[in-house]
Design a protein around this motif. Structure first.
Motif, PDB file in Angstrom:
ATOM      1  N   LEU A 171      29.320  46.034  24.263  1.00 44.97           N
ATOM      2  CA  LEU A 171      28.059  45.554  23.689  1.00 44.97           C
ATOM      3  C   LEU A 171      26.910  46.514  23.935  1.00 44.97           C
ATOM      4  O   LEU A 171      25.924  46.500  23.217  1.00 44.97           O
ATOM      5  N   LEU A 172      27.009  47.282  24.992  1.00 45.05           N
ATOM      6  CA  LEU A 172      25.911  48.208  25.321  1.00 45.05           C
ATOM      7  C   LEU A 172      26.453  49.293  26.237  1.00 45.05           C
ATOM      8  O   LEU A 172      27.598  49.211  26.690  1.00 45.05           O
ATOM      9  N   SER A 173      25.626  50.285  26.505  1.00 40.25           N
ATOM     10  CA  SER A 173      26.127  51.429  27.280  1.00 40.25           C
ATOM     11  C   SER A 173      25.388  51.585  28.610  1.00 40.25           C
ATOM     12  O   SER A 173      25.295  52.694  29.134  1.00 40.25           O
ATOM     13  N   ALA A 201      25.054  54.189  17.938  1.00 33.98           N
ATOM     14  CA  ALA A 201      24.083  54.441  16.871  1.00 33.98           C
ATOM     15  C   ALA A 201      23.498  53.152  16.282  1.00 33.98           C
ATOM     16  O   ALA A 201      22.324  53.098  15.928  1.00 33.98           O
ATOM     17  N   LEU A 202      24.335  52.113  16.202  1.00 31.80           N
ATOM     18  CA  LEU A 202      23.857  50.888  15.540  1.00 31.80           C
ATOM     19  C   LEU A 202      22.902  50.103  16.443  1.00 31.80           C
ATOM     20  O   LEU A 202      23.003  50.178  17.667  1.00 31.80           O
ATOM     21  N   LYS A 203      22.028  49.316  15.821  1.00 30.24           N
ATOM     22  CA  LYS A 203      21.210  48.384  16.605  1.00 30.24           C
ATOM     23  C   LYS A 203      22.144  47.330  17.192  1.00 30.24           C
ATOM     24  O   LYS A 203      23.113  46.916  16.520  1.00 30.24           O
ATOM     25  N   PRO A 204      21.870  46.835  18.425  1.00 25.16           N
ATOM     26  CA  PRO A 204      22.786  45.863  19.048  1.00 25.16           C
ATOM     27  C   PRO A 204      23.116  44.705  18.119  1.00 25.16           C
ATOM     28  O   PRO A 204      24.281  44.311  17.996  1.00 25.16           O
ATOM     29  N   VAL A 205      22.125  44.178  17.407  1.00 28.96           N
ATOM     30  CA  VAL A 205      22.394  43.008  16.576  1.00 28.96           C
ATOM     31  C   VAL A 205      23.343  43.362  15.434  1.00 28.96           C
ATOM     32  O   VAL A 205      24.255  42.583  15.100  1.00 28.96           O
ATOM     33  N   VAL A 234      22.990  42.797  29.257  1.00 24.09           N
ATOM     34  CA  VAL A 234      22.659  42.240  27.936  1.00 24.09           C
ATOM     35  C   VAL A 234      21.690  41.084  28.180  1.00 24.09           C
ATOM     36  O   VAL A 234      21.984  40.201  29.000  1.00 24.09           O
ATOM     37  N   PRO A 235      20.525  41.087  27.504  1.00 22.19           N
ATOM     38  CA  PRO A 235      19.612  39.961  27.706  1.00 22.19           C
ATOM     39  C   PRO A 235      20.377  38.647  27.491  1.00 22.19           C
ATOM     40  O   PRO A 235      21.148  38.533  26.529  1.00 22.19           O
ATOM     41  N   TRP A 236      20.173  37.666  28.416  1.00 26.38           N
ATOM     42  CA  TRP A 236      21.062  36.504  28.413  1.00 26.38           C
ATOM     43  C   TRP A 236      21.137  35.821  27.050  1.00 26.38           C
ATOM     44  O   TRP A 236      22.217  35.467  26.577  1.00 26.38           O
ATOM     45  N   LYS A 237      19.964  35.621  26.394  1.00 30.38           N
ATOM     46  CA  LYS A 237      19.996  34.883  25.110  1.00 30.38           C
ATOM     47  C   LYS A 237      20.898  35.583  24.098  1.00 30.38           C
ATOM     48  O   LYS A 237      21.648  34.951  23.360  1.00 30.38           O
ATOM     49  N   PHE A 242      26.093  35.755  21.220  1.00 32.32           N
ATOM     50  CA  PHE A 242      27.334  36.459  20.848  1.00 32.32           C
ATOM     51  C   PHE A 242      28.557  35.638  21.280  1.00 32.32           C
ATOM     52  O   PHE A 242      29.512  35.472  20.512  1.00 32.32           O
ATOM     53  N   LEU A 243      28.504  35.114  22.514  1.00 30.93           N
ATOM     54  CA  LEU A 243      29.657  34.359  23.026  1.00 30.93           C
ATOM     55  C   LEU A 243      29.868  33.078  22.216  1.00 30.93           C
ATOM     56  O   LEU A 243      31.009  32.696  21.920  1.00 30.93           O
ATOM     57  N   MET A 244      28.775  32.426  21.841  1.00 25.95           N
ATOM     58  CA  MET A 244      28.921  31.188  21.047  1.00 25.95           C
ATOM     59  C   MET A 244      29.515  31.512  19.662  1.00 25.95           C
ATOM     60  O   MET A 244      30.303  30.740  19.125  1.00 25.95           O
ATOM     61  N   ARG A 245      29.138  32.659  19.120  1.00 28.62           N
ATOM     62  CA  ARG A 245      29.723  33.043  17.818  1.00 28.62           C
ATOM     63  C   ARG A 245      31.218  33.359  17.989  1.00 28.62           C
ATOM     64  O   ARG A 245      32.031  33.027  17.129  1.00 28.62           O
ATOM     65  N   LEU A 246      31.568  33.992  19.083  1.00 30.56           N
ATOM     66  CA  LEU A 246      32.997  34.235  19.346  1.00 30.56           C
ATOM     67  C   LEU A 246      33.745  32.915  19.452  1.00 30.56           C
ATOM     68  O   LEU A 246      34.857  32.765  18.932  1.00 30.56           O
ATOM     69  N   LEU A 247      33.107  31.956  20.140  1.00 31.83           N
ATOM     70  CA  LEU A 247      33.773  30.668  20.349  1.00 31.83           C
ATOM     71  C   LEU A 247      33.920  29.877  19.055  1.00 31.83           C
ATOM     72  O   LEU A 247      34.698  28.934  18.986  1.00 31.83           O
TER      73      LEU A 247
END
Ligand code: SF4
Length: 472
Positions: A171-173, A201-205, A234-237, A242-247
């Motif tokens: 998700l991030l570096s 290169a991409l924006k996180p979102v 990763v900012p918690w929100k 992301f996790l809720m979308r995975l779920l």
């Protein structure tokens, strides 16, 4: 080609212990070392110490800041050794939360501090100095920046599809701490004088949208390792969303959150807003029958402190199904049966963290002094069997380039003289399936892995001197 390694070391060791166990278990209480022994933290209160923001704001990022904390506990020769490493060899920039620094040389008297600090196993991988490195072969000739070729297997930026049913989502570096041996040194952390880091290169979102889209389109993937870097950055929100979308993806059945911060900055995982958020995610996972786990990265028993145990327990209490450890096997840090078993008992017995894996240190540049040979890893695996419950006995793993994780005894062939082991694989990476290359050849090929040259017999060392391009 020589035969499989003989267990000479172990036989000698057991001979030396005819009247007792090679390893004697004794329960040890976890200790939070007293941070006030560092001159720069002499007045830091417990409330400050437990505050994640205070920890992040007081991270040590350079020699000047280390001097401010440790002052003349450390000698000028140590600071010079550190500066030389930073300038000439370091592949990772310095970033040490106070929590991590405080686990180094925890019991040293002030007059003996530098000596203890230099020998300290946590210091050896979190704060490497020039004199630690292999003077002859600091790097193996086949070491590479992205030694596992993860970026080659990206199906979208940051999403590595290396195994049939599993993906790694970076998700991030960044991380709250930087480890000297980081296998993702190509991408993670700030550039050093030696390594100009690649950038996502991409924006996180946008990256997260593309990952979710790929997983929706690829129902054969059931297991997602959510990583980085470290998810604690990763900012918690954003992480929760992301996790809720995975779920929401019905085919995803396992989610593992990768965070060394559970041990390096446990204060992060104890913040009320993070604990409450983790509880929401864990409840959703449980309702949907998904296994949500935390995977952390602890390499030495000294790092397992009461705060680390509290963070792990808290995660379990709010519904995370398991907290597991994926350590890295490193010479000078933990590559003895005693160090591995001490760590495993601290994790399993005192912190509710399952000792799951130890990876052999990967073939990145300037890592030869940490790496062990395959035969040494096999001997260590043998030595730690039988002491822990079977389910908590860690496997020692060789992460073979282009293959993936193999237990160290799965080697197909092994040339001990030149230190080349050969491995096979039984699946295609997502990218190998997509490109339609010679898939039969991929499954029949032997993939080489290389022992550190310093572990070879004289004839092998001479061979490498003359043939640094030898590919096995
Ligand atoms: S926490 Fe993990 S990703 Fe971050 S520097 Fe350490 S090894 Fe690398």
């Amino acid at each position: 080609m020589t035969a499989m390694p003989e267990m000479v070391t172990l036989v000698e060791k057991s001979d030396a212990h005819l009247f007792g166990q090679p390893y004697e278990y004794a329960r040890r209480e976890l200790i939070e070392p007293d941070w006030r022994r560092f001159p720069g933290w002499a007045h830091v209160t417990e409330a400050q110490w437990r505050d994640a923001q205070w920890q992040r704001a007081n991270c040590v990022k350079n020699e000047r800041q280390l001097r401010r904390v440790a002052g003349d506990l450390l000698t000028e020769s140590f600071y010079a050794d550190l500066a030389a490493d930073q300038a000439e060899l370091a592949t990772m920039s310095m970033l040490l939360p106070p929590q991590m620094l405080n686990t180094m040389a925890p019991h040293a008297a002030p007059g003996e501090f530098t000596e203890a600090f230099l020998a300290d196993p946590v210091r050896r991988y979190m704060l490497p100095v020039r004199s630690d490195r292999d003077p002859v072969h600091p790097s193996h000739p086949h070491s590479t920046r992205d030694s596992l070729h993860e970026a080659e297997m990206w199906v979208v930026e940051g999403l590595t599809h290396r195994y049939p049913t599993k993906v790694l989502a970076e998700l991030l570096s960044t991380c709250p701490q930087y480890c000297g041996h980081c296998t993702r040194m190509d991408l993670v952390g700030n550039s050093t004088p030696q390594v100009d880091k690649h950038k996502l290169a991409l924006k996180p979102v946008d990256r997260q949208d593309r990952m979710i889209d790929y997983l929706r389109r690829t129902p054969g993937v059931r297991d997602v390792v959510v990583s980085g870097g470290d998810v604690a950055n990763v900012p918690w929100k954003q992480l929760e969303s992301f996790l809720m979308r995975l779920l929401d993806i019905e085919t995803v059945r396992d989610i593992r959150l990768a965070t060394k911060a559970l041990a390096g900055l446990p204060q992060h995982w104890l913040q009320p807003s993070v604990v409450e958020g983790l509880e929401r995610v864990a409840h959703t996972a449980s309702r949907r029958g998904v296994n949500l786990a935390i995977h952390t990265h602890v390499n030495h028993a000294q790092s397992v402190t009461p705060l680390v145990a509290e963070a792990a327990r808290t995660a379990l209490e709010v519904g995370v199904r398991d907290v597991r450890n994926q350590g890295v096997l490193m010479r000078g840090v933990n590559a003895t049966p005693e160090a591995l078993l001490d760590l495993c008992f601290a994790l399993q017995g005192e912190a509710n963290i399952l000792p799951y894996y130890f990876y052999m240190c990967d073939m990145i540049p300037n890592a030869e002094h940490w790496r062990v040979a395959v035969w040494e890893a096999q001997a260590l695996q043998h030595a730690i069997m039988g002491y822990l419950p079977g389910y908590a006995t860690p496997r020692i793993i060789c992460d073979v380039p282009y293959v993936g994780k193999r237990w160290v005894h799965q080697v197909a062939e092994y040339d001990r003289e030149l230190g080349v082991s050969y491995w096979t694989k039984n699946y295609l990476a997502g990218t190998e399936r997509a490109t339609g290359g010679d898939q039969a050849e991929i499954l029949q090929r032997r993939y080489p892995y290389f022992d550190p040259i310093s572990t070879l017999p004289e004839s092998g060392r001479r061979y490498w001197q003359a043939h640094p391009d030898y590919l096995g």
